[in-house]
Motif scaffolding. Structure first.
Motif, PDB file in Angstrom:
ATOM      1  N   ARG A  31      -6.397   0.589  11.093  1.00  0.00           N
ATOM      2  CA  ARG A  31      -7.540  -0.300  11.303  1.00  0.00           C
ATOM      3  C   ARG A  31      -8.937   0.522  11.104  1.00  0.00           C
ATOM      4  O   ARG A  31      -9.461  -0.146  10.123  1.00  0.00           O
ATOM      5  CB  ARG A  31      -7.180  -0.186  12.604  1.00  0.00           C
ATOM      6  CG  ARG A  31      -8.889  -1.766  12.872  1.00  0.00           C
ATOM      7  CD  ARG A  31      -8.231  -2.863  11.880  1.00  0.00           C
ATOM      8  NE  ARG A  31      -9.257  -4.313  12.507  1.00  0.00           N
ATOM      9  CZ  ARG A  31      -9.070  -5.451  10.870  1.00  0.00           C
ATOM     10  NH1 ARG A  31      -8.257  -5.050  10.029  1.00  0.00           N
ATOM     11  NH2 ARG A  31      -9.621  -6.513  11.757  1.00  0.00           N
ATOM     12  N   LEU A  32      -8.964   1.858  11.879  1.00  0.00           N
ATOM     13  CA  LEU A  32     -11.031   2.186  11.946  1.00  0.00           C
ATOM     14  C   LEU A  32     -10.393   3.021   9.926  1.00  0.00           C
ATOM     15  O   LEU A  32     -11.405   2.738   8.943  1.00  0.00           O
ATOM     16  CB  LEU A  32     -10.700   3.547  12.357  1.00  0.00           C
ATOM     17  CG  LEU A  32     -11.062   3.353  13.687  1.00  0.00           C
ATOM     18  CD1 LEU A  32     -10.190   4.331  14.788  1.00  0.00           C
ATOM     19  CD2 LEU A  32     -12.310   2.797  13.970  1.00  0.00           C
ATOM     20  N   LEU A  33      -9.478   3.166   8.953  1.00  0.00           N
ATOM     21  CA  LEU A  33      -9.737   3.883   8.092  1.00  0.00           C
ATOM     22  C   LEU A  33      -9.341   2.899   6.939  1.00  0.00           C
ATOM     23  O   LEU A  33     -10.348   2.753   5.913  1.00  0.00           O
ATOM     24  CB  LEU A  33      -8.448   5.111   7.683  1.00  0.00           C
ATOM     25  CG  LEU A  33      -8.532   6.252   8.728  1.00  0.00           C
ATOM     26  CD1 LEU A  33      -7.870   7.019   8.575  1.00  0.00           C
ATOM     27  CD2 LEU A  33      -9.613   7.288   7.970  1.00  0.00           C
ATOM     28  N   GLU A  34      -9.044   1.014   7.271  1.00  0.00           N
ATOM     29  CA  GLU A  34      -8.915   1.047   6.091  1.00  0.00           C
ATOM     30  C   GLU A  34     -10.103  -0.136   6.316  1.00  0.00           C
ATOM     31  O   GLU A  34     -10.710  -0.481   5.263  1.00  0.00           O
ATOM     32  CB  GLU A  34      -7.694  -0.364   6.764  1.00  0.00           C
ATOM     33  CG  GLU A  34      -6.493  -0.040   6.164  1.00  0.00           C
ATOM     34  CD  GLU A  34      -4.919  -0.927   6.013  1.00  0.00           C
ATOM     35  OE1 GLU A  34      -5.379  -1.345   7.467  1.00  0.00           O
ATOM     36  OE2 GLU A  34      -4.488  -0.552   5.544  1.00  0.00           O
ATOM     37  N   ARG A  35     -10.714  -0.253   7.091  1.00  0.00           N
ATOM     38  CA  ARG A  35     -12.203  -1.164   7.530  1.00  0.00           C
ATOM     39  C   ARG A  35     -13.426  -0.828   6.668  1.00  0.00           C
ATOM     40  O   ARG A  35     -13.822  -0.519   6.337  1.00  0.00           O
ATOM     41  CB  ARG A  35     -12.573  -1.103   8.689  1.00  0.00           C
ATOM     42  CG  ARG A  35     -11.996  -2.572   9.115  1.00  0.00           C
ATOM     43  CD  ARG A  35     -12.490  -2.719  11.001  1.00  0.00           C
ATOM     44  NE  ARG A  35     -13.663  -3.502  10.610  1.00  0.00           N
ATOM     45  CZ  ARG A  35     -14.471  -3.854  11.156  1.00  0.00           C
ATOM     46  NH1 ARG A  35     -13.542  -3.711  12.273  1.00  0.00           N
ATOM     47  NH2 ARG A  35     -15.186  -4.724  11.118  1.00  0.00           N
ATOM     48  N   SER A  36     -12.867   0.833   6.307  1.00  0.00           N
ATOM     49  CA  SER A  36     -14.041   2.165   5.798  1.00  0.00           C
ATOM     50  C   SER A  36     -13.547   2.176   4.230  1.00  0.00           C
ATOM     51  O   SER A  36     -14.515   3.276   3.467  1.00  0.00           O
ATOM     52  CB  SER A  36     -13.766   3.525   6.075  1.00  0.00           C
ATOM     53  OG  SER A  36     -14.763   3.813   7.830  1.00  0.00           O
ATOM     54  N   GLY A  37     -12.486   1.511   3.958  1.00  0.00           N
ATOM     55  CA  GLY A  37     -12.206   1.100   2.538  1.00  0.00           C
ATOM     56  C   GLY A  37     -11.074   2.735   2.245  1.00  0.00           C
ATOM     57  O   GLY A  37     -10.465   2.449   1.014  1.00  0.00           O
ATOM     58  N   TYR A  38     -10.311   3.385   2.745  1.00  0.00           N
ATOM     59  CA  TYR A  38      -9.550   3.741   2.494  1.00  0.00           C
ATOM     60  C   TYR A  38      -7.886   3.280   2.664  1.00  0.00           C
ATOM     61  O   TYR A  38      -7.916   2.431   3.326  1.00  0.00           O
ATOM     62  CB  TYR A  38      -9.001   4.679   3.833  1.00  0.00           C
ATOM     63  CG  TYR A  38     -10.276   6.191   3.718  1.00  0.00           C
ATOM     64  CD1 TYR A  38     -10.820   6.870   2.713  1.00  0.00           C
ATOM     65  CD2 TYR A  38     -10.993   6.330   5.035  1.00  0.00           C
ATOM     66  CE1 TYR A  38     -11.608   7.281   2.883  1.00  0.00           C
ATOM     67  CE2 TYR A  38     -12.435   6.553   5.049  1.00  0.00           C
ATOM     68  CZ  TYR A  38     -12.804   7.796   4.191  1.00  0.00           C
ATOM     69  OH  TYR A  38     -14.261   8.499   4.694  1.00  0.00           O
ATOM     70  N   CYS A  39      -6.951   3.833   1.879  1.00  0.00           N
ATOM     71  CA  CYS A  39      -5.520   3.131   1.748  1.00  0.00           C
ATOM     72  C   CYS A  39      -5.079   3.785   2.644  1.00  0.00           C
ATOM     73  O   CYS A  39      -5.561   4.693   2.324  1.00  0.00           O
ATOM     74  CB  CYS A  39      -5.422   3.109   0.470  1.00  0.00           C
ATOM     75  SG  CYS A  39      -6.353   2.043  -1.051  1.00  0.00           S
ATOM     76  N   VAL A  40      -4.209   3.407   3.487  1.00  0.00           N
ATOM     77  CA  VAL A  40      -3.403   4.668   4.695  1.00  0.00           C
ATOM     78  C   VAL A  40      -1.992   3.955   4.790  1.00  0.00           C
ATOM     79  O   VAL A  40      -1.783   2.412   4.840  1.00  0.00           O
ATOM     80  CB  VAL A  40      -3.951   4.083   5.890  1.00  0.00           C
ATOM     81  CG1 VAL A  40      -2.934   4.969   7.118  1.00  0.00           C
ATOM     82  CG2 VAL A  40      -5.483   4.224   6.043  1.00  0.00           C
ATOM     83  N   ASP A  41      -0.864   4.984   4.845  1.00  0.00           N
ATOM     84  CA  ASP A  41       0.177   5.049   4.886  1.00  0.00           C
ATOM     85  C   ASP A  41       0.348   5.674   6.386  1.00  0.00           C
ATOM     86  O   ASP A  41      -0.017   7.083   6.443  1.00  0.00           O
ATOM     87  CB  ASP A  41       1.392   5.477   3.399  1.00  0.00           C
ATOM     88  CG  ASP A  41       1.036   4.866   2.382  1.00  0.00           C
ATOM     89  OD1 ASP A  41       0.131   3.816   2.269  1.00  0.00           O
ATOM     90  OD2 ASP A  41       1.646   5.246   1.245  1.00  0.00           O
ATOM     91  N   VAL A  42       2.486   4.708   6.527  1.00  0.00           N
ATOM     92  CA  VAL A  42       2.007   5.239   7.972  1.00  0.00           C
ATOM     93  C   VAL A  42       3.723   6.233   7.580  1.00  0.00           C
ATOM     94  O   VAL A  42       4.415   5.650   7.428  1.00  0.00           O
ATOM     95  CB  VAL A  42       1.938   4.894   9.273  1.00  0.00           C
ATOM     96  CG1 VAL A  42       2.149   4.860  10.277  1.00  0.00           C
ATOM     97  CG2 VAL A  42       0.674   3.729   8.965  1.00  0.00           C
ATOM     98  N   ALA A  43       4.087   7.428   8.458  1.00  0.00           N
ATOM     99  CA  ALA A  43       5.547   7.557   9.397  1.00  0.00           C
ATOM    100  C   ALA A  43       5.158   8.359  10.368  1.00  0.00           C
ATOM    101  O   ALA A  43       4.175   8.365  11.208  1.00  0.00           O
ATOM    102  CB  ALA A  43       5.143   9.109   8.498  1.00  0.00           C
ATOM    103  N   ASN A  44       6.661   7.746  11.158  1.00  0.00           N
ATOM    104  CA  ASN A  44       6.658   7.953  12.748  1.00  0.00           C
ATOM    105  C   ASN A  44       6.935   8.929  12.827  1.00  0.00           C
ATOM    106  O   ASN A  44       7.033   8.787  14.111  1.00  0.00           O
ATOM    107  CB  ASN A  44       7.598   6.660  12.549  1.00  0.00           C
ATOM    108  CG  ASN A  44       7.175   5.514  12.491  1.00  0.00           C
ATOM    109  OD1 ASN A  44       6.267   5.070  12.865  1.00  0.00           O
ATOM    110  ND2 ASN A  44       7.954   4.660  12.032  1.00  0.00           N
ATOM    111  N   ASN A  45       7.113   9.873  11.796  1.00  0.00           N
ATOM    112  CA  ASN A  45       8.065  11.417  11.932  1.00  0.00           C
ATOM    113  C   ASN A  45       7.898  12.053  10.669  1.00  0.00           C
ATOM    114  O   ASN A  45       7.146  12.255  10.120  1.00  0.00           O
ATOM    115  CB  ASN A  45       9.613  11.152  13.253  1.00  0.00           C
ATOM    116  CG  ASN A  45       9.847  11.073  11.819  1.00  0.00           C
ATOM    117  OD1 ASN A  45      10.524  11.391  10.911  1.00  0.00           O
ATOM    118  ND2 ASN A  45      10.875   9.443  12.085  1.00  0.00           N
ATOM    119  N   GLY A  46       7.929  13.598  11.107  1.00  0.00           N
ATOM    120  CA  GLY A  46       7.868  14.659  10.220  1.00  0.00           C
ATOM    121  C   GLY A  46       8.494  14.210   8.900  1.00  0.00           C
ATOM    122  O   GLY A  46       8.365  14.468   7.827  1.00  0.00           O
TER     123      GLY A  46
END
Length: 431
Positions: A31-46
């Motif tokens: 939420r913080l990064l997206e509101r600052s204009g970044y695109c974010v992908d999430v991985a749940n583990n290595g």
């Protein structure tokens, strides 16, 4: 995976990969990064982080160090191996371990920087800005949300909540996600219930390694949400587990169990009336309707059957030993098994181990009833997969009370997901 699309003609935004197994931390950082204009992908583990890295290039990777399946250190080392000498993606370690040797481990596997959890949001943006290429940095007209440090104190006199942190988290609500704060609170309560249950199971089986990991995880979650008091207990529990002090660990778990319902009430009070109504209107499962009672003593079978039927369970089967129970389990759906330990032909532990070998049957909760209160027997049953262990003799009122608690904790008629709870896990036993 959550992403933000750039406006036509706008400079390209950074794409960030967040490798983090804590769902509350995921939601906050995204939420913080997206509101600052970044695109974010999430991985749940290595492993998921490696898969994502293989699919597309990233400007920066935020890597939690302790994750299931593959930890962040292993994943970072593998990324460096795959990159070779021609490319270098900045990797930032995210971890609650802040000792010098921990920092050195991160450097040894090729990580570029280090962010200690729980962290100040300013620190997150500082490290991201420091390592991103200039073209991908945050636009000047979208400043980061300012936040207080989410660290916790070292005394048990702390208040339950840091209201300043919660107020700042509520500001993350927006037209694109007006229920962000409500979802964050409910996710935290759900995850916390699961973590407490996991810690109880680890304590019962004397698995200090697992106890330390779960306490470490809960400590980080509490820090990011401003749950000061529970975070403090979690930190102290992690320290006790590291020292192998099960006496202190048991006392802290008792305090944590007492603290969670109070914390839940305090967090629900932070929601508006509509948010509480929305959260409480989520669909709930009815109490289990199909129960199998396995008990070789006829009168005890009758008593247990009467109690569960009074609780509204309509389909109640019974068996006099594990062999007969195994046959009934094959014939139709069963939602809960209540079993004695010592029985002819096949005892309760043998039945439980049989169920654990089947991918479907292992999902059925099993409650043990036994006249044996020896700690090693309780550990053996819980370690084999039982959700609870109730010592005989007991009154009908006590068993009814325990069953209601199990139904609620297991997600039946509850606003929390399925979790497991081990009774008699600490105070009733010595050693």
């Amino acid at each position: 995976m959550p992403t933000v699309q750039s406006a036509p003609g706008a400079p390209p935004r950074a794409r960030i990969l967040l490798a983090e197994d804590n769902t509350v931390n995921q939601k906050l950082v995204v939420r913080l990064l997206e509101r600052s204009g970044y695109c974010v992908d999430v991985a749940n583990n290595g492993r998921e982080a490696l898969d994502a890295f293989n699919q597309r290039p990233y400007d920066i990777i935020l890597m939690d160090c302790q994750m299931p399946q593959m930890d962040g250190l292993t994943a970072a080392a593998e990324i460096r191996r795959r990159e070779g000498i021609l490319t270098h993606t900045p990797i930032i370690a995210l971890t609650a371990n802040s000792q010098q040797q921990d920092r050195q481990l991160c450097r040894d596997v090729g990580m570029d920087d280090y962010l200690s959890k729980p962290f100040h949001w300013d620190a997150l943006f500082d490290v991201v800005e420091r390592w991103l290429p200039k073209r991908a940095r945050r636009p000047l007209d979208t400043p980061p949300v300012q936040g207080a440090s989410t660290g916790v104190g070292a005394t048990c006199s702390l208040p339950h909540l840091d209201h300043k942190v919660l107020a700042e988290l509520r500001e993350l609500n927006g037209d694109d996600d007006p229920a962000f704060f409500q979802t964050l609170i409910m996710n935290f309560l759900s995850d916390t219930a699961q973590h407490v249950t996991d810690m109880l199971r680890a304590f019962t089986t004397r698995d200090v390694g697992e106890l330390k990991r779960k306490a470490h995880y809960l400590k980080g979650t509490c820090g990011n949400l401003g749950a000061k008091r529970l975070g403090t207990f979690s930190k102290e529990l992690q320290t006790a587990a590291e020292a192998g002090d099960l006496g202190l660990a048991g006392a802290l778990l008792t305090q944590i169990e007492a603290d969670v319902p109070i914390l839940k009430q305090a967090l629900m009070a932070e929601l508006t009336t509509k948010e509480r109504e929305d959260a409480q209107s989520a669909p709930m499962r009815p109490w289990p309707q199909s129960i199998l009672i396995v008990e070789d003593e006829r009168n005890m079978r009758m008593i247990i059957k009467r109690i569960v039927m009074r609780l509204g369970c309509k389909c109640v089967q019974d068996a006099f030993d594990g062999t007969r129970a195994r046959t009934l389990l094959k014939q139709g759906p069963v939602e809960l098994v209540i079993t004695d330990w010592n029985m002819p032909s096949m005892d309760g532990l043998q039945l439980l181990r049989y169920m654990q070998q089947d991918s479907h049957l292992r999902q059925i909760p099993v409650l043990f009833l036994s006249g044996d209160a020896e700690v090693h027997r309780v550990q053996e049953a819980i370690g084999a997969g039982a959700i609870a262990y109730v010592v005989k003799p007991f009154t009908p009122a006590l068993l009814e009370k325990k069953l209601k608690e199990i139904f609620a904790f297991a997600g039946w008629a509850s606003d929390l997901p399925t979790i497991y709870y081990a009774y008699c896990s600490r105070g009733a036993f010595k050693g």
